[in-house]
Design a protein around this motif. Structure first.
Motif, PDB file in Angstrom:
ATOM      1  N   VAL A  97      -1.282  -3.077  -1.995  1.00 32.85           N
ATOM      2  CA  VAL A  97      -2.049  -1.835  -2.045  1.00 32.85           C
ATOM      3  C   VAL A  97      -1.181  -0.689  -2.561  1.00 32.85           C
ATOM      4  O   VAL A  97       0.049  -0.749  -2.545  1.00 32.85           O
ATOM      5  N   PHE A 157     -12.036  -1.662   1.550  1.00 26.83           N
ATOM      6  CA  PHE A 157     -11.106  -0.809   0.813  1.00 26.83           C
ATOM      7  C   PHE A 157     -11.849   0.143  -0.120  1.00 26.83           C
ATOM      8  O   PHE A 157     -11.420   1.277  -0.345  1.00 26.83           O
ATOM      9  N   TRP A 216      -6.035  -1.577  -4.831  1.00 26.73           N
ATOM     10  CA  TRP A 216      -5.593  -2.845  -4.282  1.00 26.73           C
ATOM     11  C   TRP A 216      -5.699  -3.946  -5.316  1.00 26.73           C
ATOM     12  O   TRP A 216      -6.457  -3.860  -6.279  1.00 26.73           O
ATOM     13  N   MET A 261      -7.189   4.936  -2.602  1.00 25.98           N
ATOM     14  CA  MET A 261      -6.347   3.734  -2.556  1.00 25.98           C
ATOM     15  C   MET A 261      -6.791   2.705  -3.596  1.00 25.98           C
ATOM     16  O   MET A 261      -7.968   2.633  -3.960  1.00 25.98           O
TER      17      MET A 261
END
Length: 271
Positions: free
Chosen positions: A238, A181, A224, A222
């Protein structure tokens, strides 16, 4: 984002589950499943297939307890509903344990209604055990009672099958997901690619296959949290721009390589 009537119906079928659990209505709860449904709870343990097995699962894990669903978000894609939540379970001895969880329901039409064909409950058995024992005497007594109940309803094989959930990708898997990620957030497709098995399948959002480069472009920035390692899957809550959701990262059976990433979102990703 507005949902169509089918999504409303899917959500209604899923939301009937905690109502039946709260009411301790076994017939209603078991009746939510098709005849050959599979329950993976916790994911990574031996599944319970068919209504008889699901009924025995109810006897062990639902009937003696008070269970409250604390839902943060529901996501609907196709015929799948994903819930981002916590579940608070109060045992018969009075011990209460709350664990983070991601639930995935795959539904089918049956007899003019939506029924659950597969329920996958992503939560960590080791975390539950530690928290239960941390409640003191009430927790220890709950553990002592659970063993004989497991064997009586599920047999020795079923009880041992439950313990399979203690194995899996665990913390190493979470670290890989963190790297994955992190690379995606920086749109670094090369770093992402190094973590994938050959032929890995990526969907962003769920139902939309993408390549690694496209995933990296879409996932820029992004964030998370709430990583849960269950079996050989790590799930995570997320956020990509204004979109929020749950990602499931599946690992190969015998290696630390990622074989699939599926991201369920509550809205399209803004361009």
């Amino acid at each position: 984002m507005p949902v169509d009537r089918t999504a409303d119906d899917l959500l209604a079928a899923v939301r009937a589950s905690p109502r039946a659990v709260a009411a301790h209505d076994k017939d209603a709860w078991v009746g939510l499943f098709v005849g050959n449904a599979a329950v993976h709870d916790p994911y990574g343990s031996r599944e319970h297939i068919g209504r008889d097995a699901i009924s025995r699962f109810y006897n062990v894990f639902i009937a003696p307890n008070s269970i409250v669903f604390q839902v943060d978000r529901d996501l609907v894609t196709g015929r799948t509903v994903v819930r981002d939540l916590r579940i608070a379970t109060t045992m018969s001895t009075g011990a209460t344990v709350t664990v983070p969880m991601h639930l995935r329901y795959d539904l089918v039409e049956s007899g003019g209604a939506w029924k659950i064909a597969r329920l996958a409950a992503h939560w960590e058995l080791a975390v539950m055990i530690r928290r239960l024992l941390g409640t003191g005497v009430a927790g220890m007594l709950a553990g002592v009672k659970l063993g004989p109940q497991l064997v009586a309803e599920l047999g020795v094989g079923g009880a041992m099958g439950m313990m399979r959930a203690l194995r899996g990708v665990g913390r190493p898997g979470k670290r890989v997901v963190g790297r994955l990620f992190g690379a995606a957030a920086q749109s670094d497709a090369d770093r992402m690619a190094a973590l994938f098995d050959a032929g890995a399948a990526l969907e962003l959002p769920a139902g939309q296959p993408v390549g690694i480069a496209e995933f990296a472009a879409l996932a820029r920035g992004m964030r998370w949290e709430k990583l849960i390692a269950a079996g050989r899957t790590v799930s995570a809550s997320v956020r990509i721009g204004a979109a929020r959701g749950v990602a499931f990262v599946d690992f190969a059976a015998t290696s630390p390589q990622v074989v699939a990433v599926t991201v369920f979102l509550d809205r399209p990703i803004a361009e």
